[in-house]
Design a protein around this motif. Structure first.
Motif, PDB file in Angstrom:
ATOM      1  N   LEU A   1      71.956  70.378 -42.864  1.00  0.00           N
ATOM      2  CA  LEU A   1      72.340  68.967 -42.894  1.00  0.00           C
ATOM      3  C   LEU A   1      73.590  68.701 -42.061  1.00  0.00           C
ATOM      4  N   PRO A   2      73.679  67.523 -41.426  1.00  0.00           N
ATOM      5  CA  PRO A   2      74.908  67.135 -40.739  1.00  0.00           C
ATOM      6  C   PRO A   2      76.011  66.887 -41.768  1.00  0.00           C
ATOM      7  N   THR A   3      77.108  67.593 -41.635  1.00  0.00           N
ATOM      8  CA  THR A   3      78.160  67.581 -42.656  1.00  0.00           C
ATOM      9  C   THR A   3      78.627  66.182 -42.999  1.00  0.00           C
ATOM     10  N   GLY A   4      78.865  65.361 -41.995  1.00  0.00           N
ATOM     11  CA  GLY A   4      79.422  64.042 -42.234  1.00  0.00           C
ATOM     12  C   GLY A   4      78.471  63.066 -42.882  1.00  0.00           C
ATOM     13  N   ALA A   5      77.183  63.387 -42.915  1.00  0.00           N
ATOM     14  CA  ALA A   5      76.192  62.458 -43.472  1.00  0.00           C
ATOM     15  C   ALA A   5      76.090  62.542 -44.983  1.00  0.00           C
ATOM     16  N   VAL A   6      76.520  63.654 -45.573  1.00  0.00           N
ATOM     17  CA  VAL A   6      76.361  63.852 -47.013  1.00  0.00           C
ATOM     18  C   VAL A   6      77.488  63.131 -47.749  1.00  0.00           C
ATOM     19  N   LYS A   7      77.124  62.094 -48.493  1.00  0.00           N
ATOM     20  CA  LYS A   7      78.099  61.248 -49.178  1.00  0.00           C
ATOM     21  C   LYS A   7      78.120  61.455 -50.689  1.00  0.00           C
ATOM     22  N   GLU A   8      77.079  62.084 -51.228  1.00  0.00           N
ATOM     23  CA  GLU A   8      77.004  62.252 -52.679  1.00  0.00           C
ATOM     24  C   GLU A   8      76.198  63.495 -53.014  1.00  0.00           C
TER      25      GLU A   8
ATOM     26  N   GLN B   1      79.511  74.934 -55.729  1.00  0.00           N
ATOM     27  CA  GLN B   1      80.722  75.484 -55.119  1.00  0.00           C
ATOM     28  C   GLN B   1      80.546  75.648 -53.609  1.00  0.00           C
ATOM     29  N   GLN B   2      79.354  76.044 -53.184  1.00  0.00           N
ATOM     30  CA  GLN B   2      79.075  76.118 -51.755  1.00  0.00           C
ATOM     31  C   GLN B   2      79.073  74.732 -51.128  1.00  0.00           C
ATOM     32  N   ALA B   3      78.437  73.795 -51.812  1.00  0.00           N
ATOM     33  CA  ALA B   3      78.295  72.442 -51.271  1.00  0.00           C
ATOM     34  C   ALA B   3      79.640  71.753 -51.097  1.00  0.00           C
ATOM     35  N   ILE B   4      80.571  71.997 -52.010  1.00  0.00           N
ATOM     36  CA  ILE B   4      81.900  71.387 -51.904  1.00  0.00           C
ATOM     37  C   ILE B   4      82.574  71.783 -50.599  1.00  0.00           C
ATOM     38  N   HIS B   5      82.451  73.060 -50.243  1.00  0.00           N
ATOM     39  CA  HIS B   5      83.041  73.536 -48.988  1.00  0.00           C
ATOM     40  C   HIS B   5      82.383  72.871 -47.782  1.00  0.00           C
ATOM     41  N   MET B   6      81.073  72.661 -47.853  1.00  0.00           N
ATOM     42  CA  MET B   6      80.345  72.089 -46.718  1.00  0.00           C
ATOM     43  C   MET B   6      80.532  70.577 -46.606  1.00  0.00           C
ATOM     44  N   PHE B   7      80.623  69.902 -47.769  1.00  0.00           N
ATOM     45  CA  PHE B   7      80.685  68.433 -47.786  1.00  0.00           C
ATOM     46  C   PHE B   7      81.860  67.972 -48.650  1.00  0.00           C
ATOM     47  N   PRO B   8      83.085  68.231 -48.214  1.00  0.00           N
ATOM     48  CA  PRO B   8      84.255  68.015 -49.074  1.00  0.00           C
ATOM     49  C   PRO B   8      84.506  66.566 -49.459  1.00  0.00           C
ATOM     50  N   GLY B   9      83.967  65.611 -48.748  1.00  0.00           N
ATOM     51  CA  GLY B   9      84.221  64.213 -49.077  1.00  0.00           C
ATOM     52  C   GLY B   9      83.167  63.577 -49.966  1.00  0.00           C
ATOM     53  N   ALA B  10      82.166  64.358 -50.372  1.00  0.00           N
ATOM     54  CA  ALA B  10      81.046  63.783 -51.119  1.00  0.00           C
ATOM     55  C   ALA B  10      81.401  63.517 -52.575  1.00  0.00           C
ATOM     56  N   ALA B  11      80.884  62.422 -53.111  1.00  0.00           N
ATOM     57  CA  ALA B  11      81.013  62.138 -54.543  1.00  0.00           C
ATOM     58  C   ALA B  11      80.108  63.088 -55.324  1.00  0.00           C
ATOM     59  N   THR B  12      80.427  63.285 -56.597  1.00  0.00           N
ATOM     60  CA  THR B  12      79.643  64.150 -57.476  1.00  0.00           C
ATOM     61  C   THR B  12      79.142  63.348 -58.658  1.00  0.00           C
TER      62      THR B  12
END
Length: 297
Positions: free
Chosen positions: A213-220, A252-263
């Motif tokens: 996935l493009p890192t900047g596209a993942v918002k949530e 934990q992996q996803a946080i590193h890849m998409f640090p600005g995403a909401a959870t």
């Protein structure tokens, strides 16, 4: 600083929310939580213009920022998004002004004679160029109607799609690139599909899926759990359990890849207490804070 301002500030930095279901309406209003930054509502539950829905929505918006999650838009439907549905969806978005708006990469609408029918479920689409063109056209239509970005979510497919011309994550990445939409990554859905059809290399499958996935596209990011099944049976994405250990690890992996995403914590069946749901949000907040501290050290 007002309570609402504090909520918005925390949403911008940590963004941990829970899905709001009707069993928790009263507690959400009377027991506001420091573990919850926002609430996700399912759009179709709030289309009503009369009765108790509008005043409840107004009241809950006083305490929490809201995200709107659609379950019936059918962005992958060849017959297009239903115009009446889209009108009501847009009216809800304009009324709430949510922090995020999302729906699924699936089809739900079909045409039988002159009648449009809704499948009542999130049905999988073939990951090929024809399906991508349909999805892109529908996303463009919805984003123009909304006047804002839409997030699209990966679904669980109960059919083996390994022979499709495109991989699921590649398909979603292309849709985001072509439309400017955002992506909502449901980690439990990735794991359920992985366990059903890629069990021999689940960890590698899930990691590769995210890296596509493009890192900047993942918002949530959605977190959930599913009921265990007997060996050889398909796992159903029933959202009836706490977030699984595998899902927390993938998070934990996803946080590193998409640090600005909401959870967001999803729990739809066999609902826990409001306090237990907040505990899940607290776990997500702890993992998020720990991971961000490690990244800064």
């Amino acid at each position: 600083m007002s309570a609402m301002s504090q909520h918005y500030e925390r949403v911008e930095s940590t963004r941990v929310g829970v899905g709001l279901r009707h069993e928790h309406y009263n507690e959400a209003l009377t027991q506001t939580s420091h573990s919850v930054d926002f609430l996700e509502i399912h759009a179709e539950n709030f289309f009503a213009e009369g009765g108790m829905i509008p005043p409840f929505l107004e009241a809950i918006a006083e305490y929490y920022p809201l995200s709107i999650h659609g379950t019936a838009m059918g962005l992958g439907s060849a017959s297009g998004v239903d115009s009446r549905y889209l009108k009501r969806f847009c009216e809800l978005v304009n009324r709430v002004n949510p922090i995020l708006v999302s729906d699924h990469a699936c089809f739900t609408w079909g045409q039988v004679g002159n009648q449009r029918l809704h499948a009542g479920d999130l049905l999988p689409i073939t990951y090929n160029r024809a399906s991508l063109d349909i999805l892109v056209d529908n996303i463009d239509l919805v984003q123009q109607a909304l006047g804002r970005q839409l997030l699209i979510e990966n679904i669980v497919s109960y059919v083996d799609q390994r022979s499709d011309p495109m991989h699921e994550a590649e398909f979603l990445a292309a849709a985001a690139t072509l439309t400017g939409c955002g992506l909502l990554v449901d980690l439990n859905n990735v794991l359920v599909n992985g366990r059903n059809f890629h069990a021999h290399n689940l960890a590698q499958y899930a990691t590769t899926w995210l890296k596509t996935l493009p890192t900047g596209a993942v918002k949530e990011i959605h977190l959930a759990g599913s009921s265990e099944v007997q060996p050889g049976e398909l796992i159903v994405d029933d959202h009836s359990q706490p977030v699984s250990h595998a899902c927390w690890a993938l998070y934990q992996q996803a946080i590193h890849m998409f640090p600005g995403a909401a959870t967001l914590i999803e729990w739809d069946n066999q609902l826990p207490t409001w306090e237990r749901l907040q505990e899940e949000a607290g776990t997500a907040r702890f993992i998020l804070a720990q991971t961000l501290m490690e990244a800064m050290s």
